[in-house]
Design an enzyme around this catalytic site. Sequence first.
Site, PDB file in Angstrom:
ATOM      1  N   LYS A  35       0.848  -1.198   0.000  1.00 39.65           N
ATOM      2  CA  LYS A  35       0.000   0.000   0.000  1.00 39.65           C
ATOM      3  C   LYS A  35       0.882   1.245   0.000  1.00 39.65           C
ATOM      4  O   LYS A  35       2.098   1.144   0.177  1.00 39.65           O
ATOM      5  CB  LYS A  35      -0.942  -0.023   1.207  1.00 39.65           C
ATOM      6  CG  LYS A  35      -0.270  -0.074   2.559  1.00 39.65           C
ATOM      7  CD  LYS A  35      -1.222  -0.646   3.605  1.00 39.65           C
ATOM      8  CE  LYS A  35      -0.556  -0.865   4.920  1.00 39.65           C
ATOM      9  NZ  LYS A  35      -0.724   0.196   5.886  1.00 39.65           N
ATOM     10  N   TYR A 255      18.204  28.810   8.359  1.00 40.24           N
ATOM     11  CA  TYR A 255      17.044  29.488   8.958  1.00 40.24           C
ATOM     12  C   TYR A 255      17.073  29.389  10.477  1.00 40.24           C
ATOM     13  O   TYR A 255      17.350  28.312  11.027  1.00 40.24           O
ATOM     14  CB  TYR A 255      15.744  28.842   8.462  1.00 40.24           C
ATOM     15  CG  TYR A 255      15.396  29.178   7.031  1.00 40.24           C
ATOM     16  CD1 TYR A 255      15.162  30.488   6.644  1.00 40.24           C
ATOM     17  CD2 TYR A 255      15.287  28.168   6.087  1.00 40.24           C
ATOM     18  CE1 TYR A 255      14.822  30.797   5.327  1.00 40.24           C
ATOM     19  CE2 TYR A 255      14.952  28.462   4.770  1.00 40.24           C
ATOM     20  CZ  TYR A 255      14.719  29.775   4.399  1.00 40.24           C
ATOM     21  OH  TYR A 255      14.389  30.063   3.115  1.00 40.24           O
TER      22      TYR A 255
HETATM   23  C1  LIG Z   1      -3.873  -4.600   8.159  1.00 39.75           C
HETATM   24  C2  LIG Z   1      -2.407  -4.502   7.927  1.00 39.75           C
HETATM   25  N1  LIG Z   1      -1.697  -5.627   7.709  1.00 39.75           N
HETATM   26  C3  LIG Z   1      -0.352  -5.599   7.485  1.00 39.75           C
HETATM   27  C4  LIG Z   1       0.335  -4.413   7.504  1.00 39.75           C
HETATM   28  C5  LIG Z   1       1.850  -4.413   7.316  1.00 39.75           C
HETATM   29  O1  LIG Z   1       2.449  -3.894   8.482  1.00 39.75           O
HETATM   30  P1  LIG Z   1       4.038  -3.729   8.603  1.00 39.75           P
HETATM   31  O2  LIG Z   1       4.443  -2.761   7.560  1.00 39.75           O
HETATM   32  O3  LIG Z   1       4.242  -3.200   9.981  1.00 39.75           O
HETATM   33  O4  LIG Z   1       4.621  -5.076   8.372  1.00 39.75           O
HETATM   34  C6  LIG Z   1      -0.352  -3.224   7.728  1.00 39.75           C
HETATM   35  C7  LIG Z   1       0.375  -1.946   7.749  1.00 39.75           C
HETATM   36  O5  LIG Z   1       0.068  -1.016   8.407  1.00 39.75           O
HETATM   37  C8  LIG Z   1      -1.759  -3.273   7.945  1.00 39.75           C
HETATM   38  O6  LIG Z   1      -2.471  -2.150   8.168  1.00 39.75           O
END
Ligand SMILES: Cc1ncc(COP(=O)(O)O)c(C=O)c1O
Length: 374
Positions: A35, A255
């Site tokens: 994602k 800055y």
């Molecule tokens: C439902 C869910 N599963 C898996 C993951 C993967 O998590 P990570 O990147 O901590 O391995 C996430 C990430 O936020 C998530 O929201």
Amino acid sequence: MSDAVLARVDLGALRHNVARVRAFAPGRAVYAAIKSDGYGHGALPVARALRHHVDGFAVARLEEALKLREGGMTGVPILLLSERLGAAAIESVIRHELEPLLYQPGQLQRLQAHGAAGLRVWVKIDSGMHRLGFPVTQAAEVLDELRAAPGLTLAGWVTHLACADDVHSPMTERQVRVFSDAVERLPGVKSIANSAGVVAWPGSHADMVRPGIMLYGASPLLDQSAQTLRLRPAMTLTTSVISIQRLEAGETVGYGATWQACAPATIAVAGIGYGDGYPRHAGSGTPVLVNGQRCELAGRVSMDMITIRIPDGMPVAVGDPVTLWGEGLPADEVARAAGTIAYELFCRLSARVRFSYADNEATLPGESISAHDR
Ligand SMILES: Cc1ncc(COP(=O)(O)O)c(C=O)c1O
């Protein structure tokens, strides 16, 4: 072009990190979390690199899944982790054979109303994080509703861990127990573990794991480095020195004049700033590599530049390479210095950063692209 900020992504490192997932959680199915544009690495190049090494992908939103399908990721499961499933979304979910995660009442009924025949759906159970999911007490009821929904197939049950990054937290075992008690006798695949679950909580491995951050080579644990876990950084972010300043004692940099030389000092100005996604909250002392040697930020990060204190006696010249994180400098360290986490560093890179993709040191032809093109 030569002074551009470049994110070099090593596809071989991604695959190495998948192998680490399989070493920690042998025999489990792996859905790779890609994602937020593959945690800022480019979802499509990441998916292409991992396609034959994982069992599926997980994204947050419908648009992310559609980009993957349009980019050729067909015939591979794509789990939608937090899509609300409004009427318009459902049509696309059905057409593109995505795997939605149902987490609240009404979603299943809307799918049915659309005649979603043949769709594989997952059900999220809230085991204590209190973000998304049905209460554990409703698992059997949801199953009954699913059984009564012709054409919908139950893929399995998912929960998410709130504190798995802290190996001392009692919360994880509690969540695993609550989830397992609710679903272990029900049909379908069971999935609990994120990256931290994969590396630190074998009891959370269940049937399928959903690693994200460890695939990109950052540590999912608060108190263990990526190196200790034998993860390889997938992204190395670089720029170059664009100017050099010689300061007298008492002179200040940048800055707010927040850094003052207490003796004559050399400052290298490098071409990266918060306009590229480098964190503005990275204060003086944040590590950075110049010519592969460890130096520290001196003064505030500005939109297009950072200022770096060059240790006395170290040679430096305009055009010298500067590494912000990646090979030789763990993103976790930079994140700590900036009061954030590596996830955010990766995800916040801006469209000004150019990406290139390499595999076993060889750049793939036609794979040198900017963030816009991904
Ligand atoms: C439902 C869910 N599963 C898996 C993951 C993967 O998590 P990570 O990147 O901590 O391995 C996430 C990430 O936020 C998530 O929201």
